[in-house]
Design a protein around this motif. Sequence first.
Motif, PDB file in Angstrom:
ATOM      1  N   ALA A   1      -2.379  -2.167   2.338  1.00 44.76           N
ATOM      2  CA  ALA A   1      -1.558  -3.394   2.125  1.00 44.76           C
ATOM      3  C   ALA A   1      -2.431  -4.611   2.425  1.00 44.76           C
ATOM      4  O   ALA A   1      -2.288  -5.569   2.013  1.00 44.76           O
ATOM      5  N   LEU A   2      -3.110  -4.307   3.810  1.00 44.52           N
ATOM      6  CA  LEU A   2      -3.912  -5.327   4.007  1.00 44.52           C
ATOM      7  C   LEU A   2      -4.971  -5.776   3.130  1.00 44.52           C
ATOM      8  O   LEU A   2      -5.552  -7.053   3.058  1.00 44.52           O
ATOM      9  N   VAL A   3      -5.693  -4.790   2.731  1.00 47.15           N
ATOM     10  CA  VAL A   3      -6.602  -5.138   1.547  1.00 47.15           C
ATOM     11  C   VAL A   3      -5.986  -5.800   0.639  1.00 47.15           C
ATOM     12  O   VAL A   3      -6.713  -6.808  -0.072  1.00 47.15           O
TER      13      VAL A   3
ATOM     14  N   GLY B   1       0.741  -1.202  -0.124  1.00 49.20           N
ATOM     15  CA  GLY B   1       0.005  -0.077  -0.113  1.00 49.20           C
ATOM     16  C   GLY B   1       1.001   1.057   0.140  1.00 49.20           C
ATOM     17  O   GLY B   1       2.056   1.189   0.672  1.00 49.20           O
ATOM     18  N   VAL B   2       0.541   2.320  -0.702  1.00 53.26           N
ATOM     19  CA  VAL B   2       1.353   3.508  -0.819  1.00 53.26           C
ATOM     20  C   VAL B   2       0.281   4.490  -0.939  1.00 53.26           C
ATOM     21  O   VAL B   2      -0.677   4.634  -1.743  1.00 53.26           O
ATOM     22  N   THR B   3       0.620   5.701  -0.013  1.00 52.06           N
ATOM     23  CA  THR B   3      -0.389   6.869  -0.102  1.00 52.06           C
ATOM     24  C   THR B   3       0.178   7.800  -1.367  1.00 52.06           C
ATOM     25  O   THR B   3       1.486   7.772  -1.758  1.00 52.06           O
ATOM     26  N   LYS B   4      -0.494   8.705  -1.521  1.00 49.53           N
ATOM     27  CA  LYS B   4      -0.009   9.823  -2.408  1.00 49.53           C
ATOM     28  C   LYS B   4       1.090  10.503  -1.577  1.00 49.53           C
ATOM     29  O   LYS B   4       0.887  10.874  -0.334  1.00 49.53           O
TER      30      LYS B   4
ATOM     31  N   ALA C   1       3.369   7.781   3.244  1.00 44.83           N
ATOM     32  CA  ALA C   1       3.629   6.304   3.934  1.00 44.83           C
ATOM     33  C   ALA C   1       3.505   5.365   2.830  1.00 44.83           C
ATOM     34  O   ALA C   1       2.659   5.454   1.746  1.00 44.83           O
ATOM     35  N   SER C   2       4.212   4.160   2.998  1.00 40.80           N
ATOM     36  CA  SER C   2       3.839   2.872   2.239  1.00 40.80           C
ATOM     37  C   SER C   2       4.122   1.815   3.204  1.00 40.80           C
ATOM     38  O   SER C   2       4.818   1.825   4.286  1.00 40.80           O
ATOM     39  N   ALA C   3       3.660   0.609   2.855  1.00 42.26           N
ATOM     40  CA  ALA C   3       3.695  -0.623   3.804  1.00 42.26           C
ATOM     41  C   ALA C   3       3.663  -1.882   2.742  1.00 42.26           C
ATOM     42  O   ALA C   3       3.410  -1.828   1.836  1.00 42.26           O
ATOM     43  N   ALA C   4       4.143  -2.796   3.423  1.00 44.59           N
ATOM     44  CA  ALA C   4       4.257  -4.166   2.689  1.00 44.59           C
ATOM     45  C   ALA C   4       4.347  -5.161   3.600  1.00 44.59           C
ATOM     46  O   ALA C   4       4.551  -5.104   4.736  1.00 44.59           O
TER      47      ALA C   4
END
Length: 407
Positions: free
Chosen positions: A35-37, A11-14, A222-225
């Motif tokens: 990221a969870l979705v 997941g990555v926000t703008k 922000a970004s997540a993996a």
Amino acid sequence: MTRSVYVVGVGVTKFAKPGTIGDYPEFGKQAVQEALVDAGVEYAVVQQAVCAYIAGDSTSGQRVLYQVGMTGIPIYNINNGGATGGSGLYLAKQLVEGGIIDVALVLGFEKMSFGALKTATLTDRASPYDIHVEKVLGLLKDAQPGVPMTALAFGNAGIEHMKKYGTTELHFAKIAAKNYRHASKNPKAYNSRECTVEEILSSRKIHGPLTKLQCCPTNDGASAAILMSHDAVVRYGLQRKAVEIIGMEMATDTPDVFENPTFMKITGTDMTRLAATRLYKKTGISPKQIDVVELHDCFSCNELISYELLQLCEEGQGGKFVDAGANTYGGQVVVNPSGGLIAKGHPLSATGVAQCAELCWQLRGEAGDRQVKGARIGLQHNLGLGGAAVVALYRKGFADHSVQAKL
């Protein structure tokens, strides 16, 4: 025995101007939820989390993740300069690879201030960059008032490359124009406007060959993996989502940086070269097999120098690589399809995880208008002065792994 590690959700926000998308708990939460979705799992399956940020207090990671779930899991907060996001991935990969856990979350986020990066925020102790700054100043022949230290270091690295190999300002400007062109197709990018080479060259001069439009901005974002073991991927039925981390290496400065300093060495050439060399040797993957790259273009000259360090072209051939269009669609390899740090933006610690996300989308065939056709192998390069370099290789998991060298 080490285990295979896969990225199953990102997941990555703008990426946006500082102060325009709320506070870090808000956009940090958004990245994790995306990221969870993407993975189709609940936060409850996450066994440990690594939170990467620079501008924040000691438990900012908990502040973000407690909004998503309070499951009592270990949460680590890390800071490793510009390579903080990649370092978070590196640590999480080791946790899964070593059999300690099956599911890890990596979150990179940053709420930044306007203006150039400062080399230190505390005045009562040594800066972690003081020796690097001393070496930069020692190499300068003239005083450089008002130039940010990072631009001073990287700009002079570009000058060194120009003197040694005949690279020109035009080559660096072409790289920036390429990244703005790529970012125009990325809805997450900070700058979605294409810029011409002429516009880039005529923008405000910062230092040496660098103009304003060749320098990465400061951003919030922000970004997540989510990383999983092979068994966990199968357990949750995520084979079609899984992107394998073939290998990942981190390197730090060698003694030669201080014993025989040059601007290029100070800005991380030795670290990047060492990490890349180790990675290719351990994985057996050749640079010629790489289809798509997300690399640390904090300044346009660093992207060109990194082509050579990552062995995408021969040493000294970066300019010819650019002139041939080998770094974009239709060429040898597509570099920074996201727009890179220059155009996508650079919320420091979000950058490394966002690079991972872009490569996952590319390898899954989910990158939309910026999709690299037939992408099978992706490379990530995340750099931090002072110093650390993280280089990683990715491929689509649970697929045909017989990768043929490109002719």
